[in-house]
Design a protein around this motif. Structure first.
Motif, mmCIF file in Angstrom:
data_model
loop_
_atom_site.group_PDB
_atom_site.id
_atom_site.type_symbol
_atom_site.label_atom_id
_atom_site.label_comp_id
_atom_site.label_asym_id
_atom_site.label_seq_id
_atom_site.Cartn_x
_atom_site.Cartn_y
_atom_site.Cartn_z
ATOM 1 N N GLU A 199 -6.181 -17.517 -14.663
ATOM 2 C CA GLU A 199 -7.335 -17.712 -13.793
ATOM 3 C C GLU A 199 -7.647 -16.472 -12.971
ATOM 4 N N ASP A 200 -6.607 -15.724 -12.612
ATOM 5 C CA ASP A 200 -6.820 -14.541 -11.777
ATOM 6 C C ASP A 200 -7.119 -13.286 -12.585
ATOM 7 N N GLY A 201 -7.220 -13.414 -13.906
ATOM 8 C CA GLY A 201 -7.526 -12.269 -14.746
ATOM 9 C C GLY A 201 -6.604 -12.214 -15.946
ATOM 10 N N THR A 202 -6.656 -11.109 -16.681
ATOM 11 C CA THR A 202 -5.782 -10.911 -17.834
ATOM 12 C C THR A 202 -4.463 -10.331 -17.369
ATOM 13 N N ARG A 203 -3.375 -10.958 -17.773
ATOM 14 C CA ARG A 203 -2.049 -10.523 -17.346
ATOM 15 C C ARG A 203 -1.385 -9.727 -18.476
ATOM 16 N N LEU A 204 -0.919 -8.516 -18.151
ATOM 17 C CA LEU A 204 -0.276 -7.632 -19.124
ATOM 18 C C LEU A 204 1.231 -7.685 -18.946
ATOM 19 N N ARG A 205 1.931 -7.948 -20.042
ATOM 20 C CA ARG A 205 3.388 -7.954 -20.034
ATOM 21 C C ARG A 205 3.859 -6.965 -21.105
ATOM 22 N N VAL A 206 4.715 -6.025 -20.712
ATOM 23 C CA VAL A 206 5.152 -4.955 -21.612
ATOM 24 C C VAL A 206 6.666 -4.994 -21.773
ATOM 25 N N GLU A 207 7.126 -4.905 -23.016
ATOM 26 C CA GLU A 207 8.562 -4.759 -23.291
ATOM 27 C C GLU A 207 8.881 -3.263 -23.321
ATOM 28 N N THR A 208 9.712 -2.816 -22.409
ATOM 29 C CA THR A 208 10.038 -1.396 -22.283
ATOM 30 C C THR A 208 11.407 -1.123 -22.889
ATOM 31 N N ARG A 209 11.532 0.002 -23.570
ATOM 32 C CA ARG A 209 12.790 0.312 -24.240
ATOM 33 C C ARG A 209 12.933 1.823 -24.392
ATOM 34 N N VAL A 210 14.073 2.224 -24.927
ATOM 35 C CA VAL A 210 14.300 3.631 -25.254
ATOM 36 C C VAL A 210 14.396 3.744 -26.766
ATOM 37 N N ALA A 211 13.613 4.626 -27.357
ATOM 38 C CA ALA A 211 13.593 4.759 -28.810
ATOM 39 C C ALA A 211 14.414 5.962 -29.253
ATOM 40 N N ASP A 212 14.924 5.905 -30.483
ATOM 41 C CA ASP A 212 15.678 7.032 -31.013
ATOM 42 C C ASP A 212 14.704 8.123 -31.458
ATOM 43 N N PRO A 213 15.178 9.385 -31.531
ATOM 44 C CA PRO A 213 14.305 10.490 -31.912
ATOM 45 C C PRO A 213 13.636 10.249 -33.258
ATOM 46 N N GLY A 214 12.317 10.522 -33.326
ATOM 47 C CA GLY A 214 11.576 10.328 -34.567
ATOM 48 C C GLY A 214 11.132 8.898 -34.813
ATOM 49 N N HIS A 215 11.512 7.997 -33.904
ATOM 50 C CA HIS A 215 11.193 6.580 -34.106
ATOM 51 C C HIS A 215 9.690 6.357 -34.192
ATOM 52 N N ASN A 216 8.926 6.989 -33.324
ATOM 53 C CA ASN A 216 7.486 6.746 -33.280
ATOM 54 C C ASN A 216 6.796 7.191 -34.565
ATOM 55 N N ARG A 217 7.183 8.333 -35.096
ATOM 56 C CA ARG A 217 6.584 8.809 -36.345
ATOM 57 C C ARG A 217 6.858 7.830 -37.475
ATOM 58 N N ARG A 218 8.102 7.371 -37.568
ATOM 59 C CA ARG A 218 8.461 6.432 -38.640
ATOM 60 C C ARG A 218 7.736 5.101 -38.472
ATOM 61 N N GLU A 219 7.645 4.634 -37.225
ATOM 62 C CA GLU A 219 7.005 3.353 -36.970
ATOM 63 C C GLU A 219 5.508 3.408 -37.279
ATOM 64 N N LEU A 220 4.838 4.483 -36.876
ATOM 65 C CA LEU A 220 3.411 4.602 -37.158
ATOM 66 C C LEU A 220 3.162 4.694 -38.659
ATOM 67 N N PHE A 221 4.001 5.437 -39.357
ATOM 68 C CA PHE A 221 3.837 5.553 -40.812
ATOM 69 C C PHE A 221 4.032 4.202 -41.487
ATOM 70 N N ARG A 222 5.007 3.439 -41.001
ATOM 71 C CA ARG A 222 5.266 2.105 -41.574
ATOM 72 C C ARG A 222 4.063 1.182 -41.393
ATOM 73 N N LEU A 223 3.415 1.275 -40.241
ATOM 74 C CA LEU A 223 2.319 0.354 -39.941
ATOM 75 C C LEU A 223 0.975 0.814 -40.496
ATOM 76 N N THR A 224 0.775 2.133 -40.586
ATOM 77 C CA THR A 224 -0.561 2.627 -40.936
ATOM 78 C C THR A 224 -0.598 3.617 -42.097
ATOM 79 N N GLY A 225 0.548 4.205 -42.449
ATOM 80 C CA GLY A 225 0.558 5.231 -43.479
ATOM 81 C C GLY A 225 0.197 6.608 -42.972
#
Length: 409
Positions: free
Chosen positions: A269-295
């Motif tokens: 009712e008071d608006g859109t509520r944002l909830r974020v799961e925060t973590r620490v990723a291993d080196p290169g994780h983001n590149r691998r994850e983006l490639f897995r999801l989008t190529g």
């Protein structure tokens, strides 16, 4: 005697010639390396240099050595900030304790070295903030340290700031998640130990006159709570703000050194509520994850920013559909409906000045700027059009672009 070594085992071959049958404190100086101003340890700790590599050796009871060996191996596999463990030596003669072997963290410094140097006065706040970041990272991973202290932390310079690494894990316990009480107890232990260590430095004449041990130590819980709140709090905003406000929050977390897992949007009712799961990723994780999801194959920081947009888009899709959306579906839909239209819209005379992923990153930055100024989310299409008109032409044309190469023939 028995040795347990983690791969690559070749690291350990030169260590086998050391006098493991002798008590560590009796080893000849010819085998040892002097590490200046290292932290205080309740165990016998020695450093050796073998075949160009430096190792830390700690004499400790076998159950604790096995416990620490297993945990440090886990931390390394998960990319958590801790020293790298190589192995343990057990079943030593005369019921001697085991020896845990870790790789020395290159270019790292102990707190004693930092505080005793000319930069000590301005390092106090930096080091405490850095250690608090380490503690928050561990707590997010369900790790109760039980002995958080300056002595059990190594510091390494990283682009003008400090990064902190856990050195001693013998008191560590791991859970799926920590309770508020467990976190508070760990922080309180850290406050006590930091205060005692700074008092010890002052007694030895190593602490700069402007650093108050009590003031620094008592500020640790406040620093911790402030950071924990920042990386875990929920945020409420209007629906027309949602895309740029999500991007703003995720970028702020990235700047603090944290990665982002799930993003959840809850309509209230008071608006859109944002909830974020925060973590620490291993080196290169983001590149691998983006490639897995989008190529898409991009650089690590580009991947981090693009993944943030994918997650924000997925949260938007789930809110619109009123049901969960698989991440693979969200990734393909984001690629087709968000990313590719921006890349395809790059004016032909400006194509090649920046990599497509960098252009998209710049568009996201420009979108945030325009949305902040307008007080609402202006959308990616409008931001892209504005960026192509006002910003991209300012980027120098690279010599590798087809138009330049053609013009030089």
């Amino acid at each position: 005697m028995r040795y347990l070594f983690r791969p690559p085992a070749t690291d350990a071959t030169g260590l086998l010639s050391l006098p493991w049958h002798q008590p560590l404190e009796e080893w000849d100086d010819a085998h040892l390396l002097d590490v200046p101003q290292r932290g205080i340890s309740r165990h016998v700790v020695r450093f050796v240099a073998v075949e160009g590599r430096v190792y830390a050796l700690k004499e400790i009871a076998e159950p604790l050595a096995r416990h620490e060996y297993a945990l440090l191996a886990q931390f390394e596999a998960e990319g958590l900030p801790a020293v790298s463990v190589l192995g343990i030596c057990i079943d030593r003669p005369d019921d001697q304790q085991a020896i845990l072997v870790t790789r020395y963290l290159e270019y790292s410094m102990s707190y004693r070295w930092l505080f005793s140097g000319p930069q000590g006065e301005r390092s106090a706040d930096q080091l405490l903030d850095t250690m608090v970041v380490l503690l928050v990272r561990l707590h997010l991973a369900g790790i109760f340290w039980g002995d958080c202290s300056l002595s059990n932390t190594l510091f390494r310079l990283d682009a003008g700031t400090f990064a902190a690494y856990l050195v001693d894990a013998e008191t560590v316990e791991r859970y799926p998640s920590l309770t508020r009480g467990q976190r508070a107890y760990d922080v309180d232990l850290a406050r006590e130990r930091v205060g005692a260590e700074l008092l010890d430095l002052r007694a030895g004449g190593l602490l700069p006159a402007g650093v108050d041990p009590f003031e620094v130590a008592e500020g640790l819980p406040r620093r911790y709570e402030s950071l924990w709140e920042e990386v875990t709090r929920e945020e409420v905003f209007r629906t027309d703000e949602q895309r740029y406000r999500i991007a703003e929050r995720l970028q702020r977390l990235n700047q603090l050194g944290f990665d982002v897992g799930e993003v959840e949007l809850i309509t209230a009712e008071d608006g859109t509520r944002l909830r974020v799961e925060t973590r620490v990723a291993d080196p290169g994780h983001n590149r691998r994850e983006l490639f897995r999801l989008t190529g898409l194959e991009v650089q690590e920081r580009q991947a981090q920013r693009l993944l943030n947009d994918v997650r924000a888009y997925r949260a938007y899709l789930e809110q619109q559909a009123g049901r969960p959306v698989p991440e693979s579906t969200a990734g393909h839909q984001w690629l087709a409906e968000v990313y590719q239209p921006v890349v395809d819209a790059i004016p032909p005379d400006l194509a090649g000045r920046l990599a497509p992923a960098e252009v998209f990153h710049e568009v996201l930055e420009h979108r945030w700027f325009l949305s902040e100024r307008a007080g609402r989310d202006v959308g990616t299409t409008q931001a892209a059009q504005s960026y192509f008109t006002t910003e991209l032409p300012k980027t120098p044309q690279e010599l590798t672009t087809p138009s330049v190469i053609a013009g030089r023939k």
